[in-house]
Enzyme design. Sequence first.
Site, PDB file in Angstrom:
ATOM      1  N   ILE A 194      18.377   5.925   7.257  1.00  0.00           N
ATOM      2  CA  ILE A 194      17.468   7.047   7.012  1.00  0.00           C
ATOM      3  C   ILE A 194      16.469   7.146   8.145  1.00  0.00           C
ATOM      4  O   ILE A 194      16.026   6.140   8.694  1.00  0.00           O
ATOM      5  CB  ILE A 194      16.656   6.910   5.703  1.00  0.00           C
ATOM      6  CG1 ILE A 194      17.327   5.958   4.718  1.00  0.00           C
ATOM      7  CG2 ILE A 194      16.462   8.251   5.054  1.00  0.00           C
ATOM      8  CD1 ILE A 194      16.542   5.834   3.429  1.00  0.00           C
ATOM      9  N   CYS A 236     -20.360 -31.943  18.385  1.00  0.00           N
ATOM     10  CA  CYS A 236     -21.411 -32.943  18.597  1.00  0.00           C
ATOM     11  C   CYS A 236     -20.863 -34.283  19.064  1.00  0.00           C
ATOM     12  O   CYS A 236     -21.627 -35.184  19.392  1.00  0.00           O
ATOM     13  CB  CYS A 236     -22.233 -33.123  17.328  1.00  0.00           C
ATOM     14  SG  CYS A 236     -21.343 -33.994  16.024  1.00  0.00           S
ATOM     15  N   LYS A 248      11.117   1.784  -1.162  1.00  0.00           N
ATOM     16  CA  LYS A 248      12.048   1.325  -0.127  1.00  0.00           C
ATOM     17  C   LYS A 248      12.065  -0.197  -0.174  1.00  0.00           C
ATOM     18  O   LYS A 248      11.122  -0.857   0.260  1.00  0.00           O
ATOM     19  CB  LYS A 248      11.619   1.821   1.252  1.00  0.00           C
ATOM     20  CG  LYS A 248      12.651   1.492   2.311  1.00  0.00           C
ATOM     21  CD  LYS A 248      12.362   2.186   3.623  1.00  0.00           C
ATOM     22  CE  LYS A 248      13.511   2.032   4.600  1.00  0.00           C
ATOM     23  NZ  LYS A 248      13.837   0.642   4.888  1.00  0.00           N
ATOM     24  N   CYS A 271     -25.199 -32.652  13.652  1.00  0.00           N
ATOM     25  CA  CYS A 271     -24.231 -31.804  14.363  1.00  0.00           C
ATOM     26  C   CYS A 271     -24.731 -30.364  14.378  1.00  0.00           C
ATOM     27  O   CYS A 271     -24.870 -29.730  13.326  1.00  0.00           O
ATOM     28  CB  CYS A 271     -22.871 -31.868  13.671  1.00  0.00           C
ATOM     29  SG  CYS A 271     -21.652 -30.741  14.360  1.00  0.00           S
TER      30      CYS A 271
HETATM   31  S1  IVH Z   1      18.973   5.590   0.650  1.00  0.00           S
HETATM   32  C1  IVH Z   1      21.608   8.200   2.835  1.00  0.00           C
HETATM   33  N1  IVH Z   1      17.116   4.480  -0.803  1.00  0.00           N
HETATM   34  O1  IVH Z   1      16.760   1.404   3.823  1.00  0.00           O
HETATM   35  C2  IVH Z   1      20.502   7.325   2.541  1.00  0.00           C
HETATM   36  N2  IVH Z   1      17.837   3.336   1.144  1.00  0.00           N
HETATM   37  O2  IVH Z   1      17.993   3.048   6.576  1.00  0.00           O
HETATM   38  C3  IVH Z   1      20.963   5.952   2.358  1.00  0.00           C
HETATM   39  N3  IVH Z   1      16.731   1.173   1.506  1.00  0.00           N
HETATM   40  O3  IVH Z   1      19.151  -0.326   4.974  1.00  0.00           O
HETATM   41  C4  IVH Z   1      19.923   4.996   1.991  1.00  0.00           C
HETATM   42  N4  IVH Z   1      15.459   1.233  -0.298  1.00  0.00           N
HETATM   43  O4  IVH Z   1      19.351  -0.368   2.465  1.00  0.00           O
HETATM   44  C5  IVH Z   1      17.867   4.369   0.303  1.00  0.00           C
HETATM   45  N5  IVH Z   1      15.488   3.606  -2.221  1.00  0.00           N
HETATM   46  C6  IVH Z   1      16.256   3.492  -1.121  1.00  0.00           C
HETATM   47  C7  IVH Z   1      16.179   2.376  -0.264  1.00  0.00           C
HETATM   48  C8  IVH Z   1      16.991   2.343   0.878  1.00  0.00           C
HETATM   49  C9  IVH Z   1      15.804   0.526   0.772  1.00  0.00           C
HETATM   50  C10 IVH Z   1      17.284   0.658   2.772  1.00  0.00           C
HETATM   51  C11 IVH Z   1      18.750   0.782   2.913  1.00  0.00           C
HETATM   52  C12 IVH Z   1      18.963   0.926   4.397  1.00  0.00           C
HETATM   53  C13 IVH Z   1      17.680   1.475   4.877  1.00  0.00           C
HETATM   54  C14 IVH Z   1      17.838   2.909   5.265  1.00  0.00           C
END
Ligand code: IVH
Length: 711
Positions: free
Chosen positions: A103, A437, A141, A458
Amino acid sequence: MQTQNAEQGTLFSAPPSPSLASANVAERIVTLRATIAAHDHRYYVLDAPIIADAEYDALYRELRKLETQHPELMSPDSPTQRVGEKPLPEFPAVRHTVPMLSIRTETDTEASGARAFDARVRRELGLTENDPPIAYLAELKFDGLAISLRYENGVLVQGATRGDGENGEDVTQNIRTIRAIPLRLNSSAPPKVIEIRGEVYMRRDDFEKLNERQLATGEKIFVNPRNSAAGSLRQLDPAITVKRPLSFFAYGLGEVSGWSLPETHGDVLDAIERFGLPVDKHRRHALGAEELIAFHQDVATLRETLPFDIDGVVYKVDSLALQRQLGFVTREPRWAVAHKYPPQEQFTTVQHIDVQVGRTGKLTPVAKLSPVFVGGATVTNATLHNEDEIKRKDVRIGDTVIVRRAGDVIPEIVAVVIERRPKNTHAFEMPQQCPVCGAAVTREEGDADAYCSGELYCPAQRKQALLHFAGRRAMDIEGLGDKIVEQLVDKTLVRSAADLYKLTQGDFAGLERMAEKSAANVIAALEKSKHTTLERFIFALGIRHVGEATARDLAQHFGSLDALMAADGNALVAIPEIGDVMADSIHSFFAEPRNRDVIAALRAAGVGWPDAAAATTAGALSGLTFVLTGTLPSMSRDEATRRIVAAGGKVTGSVSKKTSYVLAGEAPGSTLAKAQALNVPILDEAALLQIVENAKIENTASQKTISQVTP
Ligand code: IVH
């Protein structure tokens, strides 16, 4: 998902039947497998187990016994088959029929990141200002590693890493050890093929427990939960992976056939959840950029309280039709964006290791770092705590290290990157002599800390003691900062706190950075500081182990300094908050004639506080416990604490059922939610002032005594 009753009625009741006719064995095995899978789901996904471990173990043992007696009935989706296979020479390659994308990342401040994304999506879709806002789904995330789970006709057949997005590695046998991941989908009509994508991660508490175990057995220590999750999943021997507490959250789909897709991404996640996979509950629908911004902010405050690490949030266009219309640019979908938080960990290098001498003489090694922006601030120092800590981490000058700063926590060095250690470094040695000291450094057996034995001889200890005495929470002597204290001590104008009150304007004349006006200000501040409270005075003395809260307890308990000074060990440990170590330290402080002399000199100079009888009669809040959160409209939290304590109340750091009130201001932390959950009444500043004001009226008689200061 099945209803609670259906679960209870079928899957969860599997009373053992010791003598089974062989025709019934197959049926019993099926029941046991389903029962165990349902309990796994309750335990690992819903976090709501309904049987004791021993009962679960009994079911598991029964199943294993029946399967051993009837190998012909063995099946790969049996819970006993989570670890079956042998170590692999290497992981087989897997080709992803639907690529695993990454992403695009926004790192801007919360508002502009979400707005830029929303504006891009609207532009791509040809929308104008007059069109309604776009419906998004906002998620966390997760900071782990991406995995694709392939279920065919409801059975888990493959788990694969992302690799380069097209080709990953087959880690099926390790994936099978993760008990939050069902071996069979909870569905009577499962899709022919469904690939569920998500993140394998490790909870923070599991990570810490794992590291403790690794330390105890002399094995590799992991740097953070993400690395330990990645390391565990890429183990060729599943017998090792099964001992690693991995978890999983689903967030999307790969290849799907024989299943009609819902209309929105939110519905996809709900369906995945019904299949029995864990989907994080913080996901939220958001309409337009403003609601995305609100999500980003809410999660930022929540972040520290989550049991797992996240490095940002993800926004996704909710409608799958719109997702298809938006499509991709190279490897990244146009319909999703990751919006990161400032990283809590960064690499930097150790330029030097200083040893600082504190007010109690404690020697603290401090790493001087090349400045690095981490956790929202520039960090140049990290404490290494003590000799053992520095030995354990083996931090050396010149090392590249990982620095972590989370929330308001003091920055720390998580680990050294040994691979990047330059040649000719030396292990750190604690100095044998005080760097300030020159007095001998002592370290007692069983104590992690080393001390300078110079005590008040000290200068470092003397300076720190004076700075502590003058501090805002102690005697609050404005303008008496470290530059001035340094000079006052170096020029031997001041040896003890009592000497401060003998200073004249002329004494300041020869000091650097000291205009006439500021000298007058310091003198005035000194004068003002003479009117203090007993608890501030006790705190200001800098007795080892006596912090603000203890000083408050002592003041409240003894009511006068004379009573405190006369207290023996028994009288001190009688106070619930005071243990042996603290009692010892308080007692020996007051037993030391030099300390008694300084106290007498301070009182002779006019330092004093209202007597206890007056303070306690003003106690409209006595017996009440408060917790403060957020920013108050007109006063600082210190000020609010002072007022509550002055009215006889107590202020503590965290909410429990025993808390009487939570005083909440702007942008409260998780404290507020906790208070609501525990039904603790919540006050705002105005309500507090009202209560205190009422108390004043009731206590007008004693107000007179309050303004009197004992000599
Ligand atoms: S969606 C098409 N949702 O972030 C989109 N990714 O570059 C596909 N990741 O390594 C990913 N939490 O493993 C998505 N809620 C979430 C996420 C997530 C973590 C990680 C994923 C990938 C990176 C995206």
